[in-house]
Design a protein around this motif. Structure first.
Motif, PDB file in Angstrom:
ATOM      1  N   PRO A 117       0.851  -1.079  -0.002  1.00 51.36           N
ATOM      2  CA  PRO A 117       0.013  -0.067  -0.022  1.00 51.36           C
ATOM      3  C   PRO A 117       0.820   1.382  -0.155  1.00 51.36           C
ATOM      4  O   PRO A 117       0.219   2.243  -0.636  1.00 51.36           O
ATOM      5  N   ALA A 118       2.136   1.182   0.450  1.00 52.66           N
ATOM      6  CA  ALA A 118       2.865   2.433   0.572  1.00 52.66           C
ATOM      7  C   ALA A 118       3.263   2.739  -0.943  1.00 52.66           C
ATOM      8  O   ALA A 118       3.607   4.270  -0.983  1.00 52.66           O
ATOM      9  N   VAL A 119       2.766   1.942  -2.115  1.00 52.78           N
ATOM     10  CA  VAL A 119       3.279   2.571  -3.173  1.00 52.78           C
ATOM     11  C   VAL A 119       2.637   3.725  -3.397  1.00 52.78           C
ATOM     12  O   VAL A 119       2.977   4.658  -4.206  1.00 52.78           O
ATOM     13  N   ALA A 120       1.281   3.979  -2.996  1.00 56.98           N
ATOM     14  CA  ALA A 120       0.587   5.147  -3.323  1.00 56.98           C
ATOM     15  C   ALA A 120       1.427   6.444  -2.884  1.00 56.98           C
ATOM     16  O   ALA A 120       1.316   7.493  -3.290  1.00 56.98           O
ATOM     17  N   GLU A 121       1.863   6.383  -1.582  1.00 62.05           N
ATOM     18  CA  GLU A 121       2.655   7.581  -1.189  1.00 62.05           C
ATOM     19  C   GLU A 121       3.987   7.704  -1.707  1.00 62.05           C
ATOM     20  O   GLU A 121       4.598   8.954  -2.177  1.00 62.05           O
ATOM     21  N   GLU A 122       4.595   6.377  -2.045  1.00 58.67           N
ATOM     22  CA  GLU A 122       5.854   6.776  -3.015  1.00 58.67           C
ATOM     23  C   GLU A 122       5.823   7.422  -4.363  1.00 58.67           C
ATOM     24  O   GLU A 122       6.316   8.016  -4.782  1.00 58.67           O
ATOM     25  N   ASP A 123       4.646   6.999  -4.971  1.00 59.27           N
ATOM     26  CA  ASP A 123       4.026   7.619  -6.385  1.00 59.27           C
ATOM     27  C   ASP A 123       3.978   9.209  -5.822  1.00 59.27           C
ATOM     28  O   ASP A 123       4.481   9.900  -6.924  1.00 59.27           O
TER      29      ASP A 123
END
Length: 203
Positions: A117-123
């Protein structure tokens, strides 16, 4: 000894926000702006998701967004002062020579986001880096810019006017980047001492 690249240091230190009212009437070269976008998107990007989406607006869409922002401001409150602000913002925004909308697209239905889910913030972090790159690259061409997060995106017609295909949260607005030749003279900005923000255990 590492020798810093003075031009890069100068760009980062000297770049300042330029408001739409400070822009000249002429629009910067379209191909030059497209090239800044192509270069700017080479930012750190975990998982190589390439989340940034770009929307270069024409004169009609820029004027329409100025009207939408005015309507958003007036819907939030009332009073003569707010009415004057809404009219001023409509003139400023609608009169900007150029406007680039930067959004962040994350496919929340993907297996990658389900597992991490952390991909969203990384994006989103990647897109923020891209916006800084854009500001610096435009400044290097003598083009002023203003990164705005004004709540025009709350307007129900915002996505239609810009042409954004995906609904939130899959595609969210990161920046409205106004740009143009600026009349503003850059002034030095003071910062608090680095020691107030840095815990240096490496020395």
């Amino acid at each position: 000894m590492i020798v810093p690249h003075k031009d890069l240091e100068r760009l980062i230190s000297e770049r300042r926000t330029s408001k739409p009212t400070w822009f000249q009437g002429s629009k910067p070269d379209h191909l030059a702006v497209r090239r800044t976008i192509e270069i700017a998107r080479r930012a750190p990007n975990h998982h190589r998701t390439e989340p940034a989406r770009f929307y270069l607006l024409d004169r009609g869409r820029i004027k329409e967004l100025g009207k939408l922002f005015s309507e958003v401001l007036l819907s939030e409150n009332s009073g003569e002062a707010l009415k004057e602000k809404a009219e001023r913002k409509e003139r400023e925004w609608g009169g900007s020579p150029g406007l680039l909308i930067v959004t962040c697209f994350t496919d929340y239905s993907s297996d990658l986001v389900a597992k991490k889910p952390a991909v969203a913030e990384e994006d989103y972090a990647t897109c923020a880096c891209i916006c800084q790159n854009l500001s610096l690259l435009l400044h290097n061409l003598g083009i002023g810019s203003k990164w705005s997060t004004g709540p025009v995106w709350k307007h129900p017609r915002f996505r239609e006017v810009v042409g954004i295909p995906h609904a939130p949260p899959d595609e969210r607005v990161v920046a409205l980047l106004f740009y143009g030749e600026s009349k503003q003279m850059a002034t030095a900005r003071s910062f608090t001492p680095l020691e107030e923000h840095l815990e240096d255990h490496a020395n």
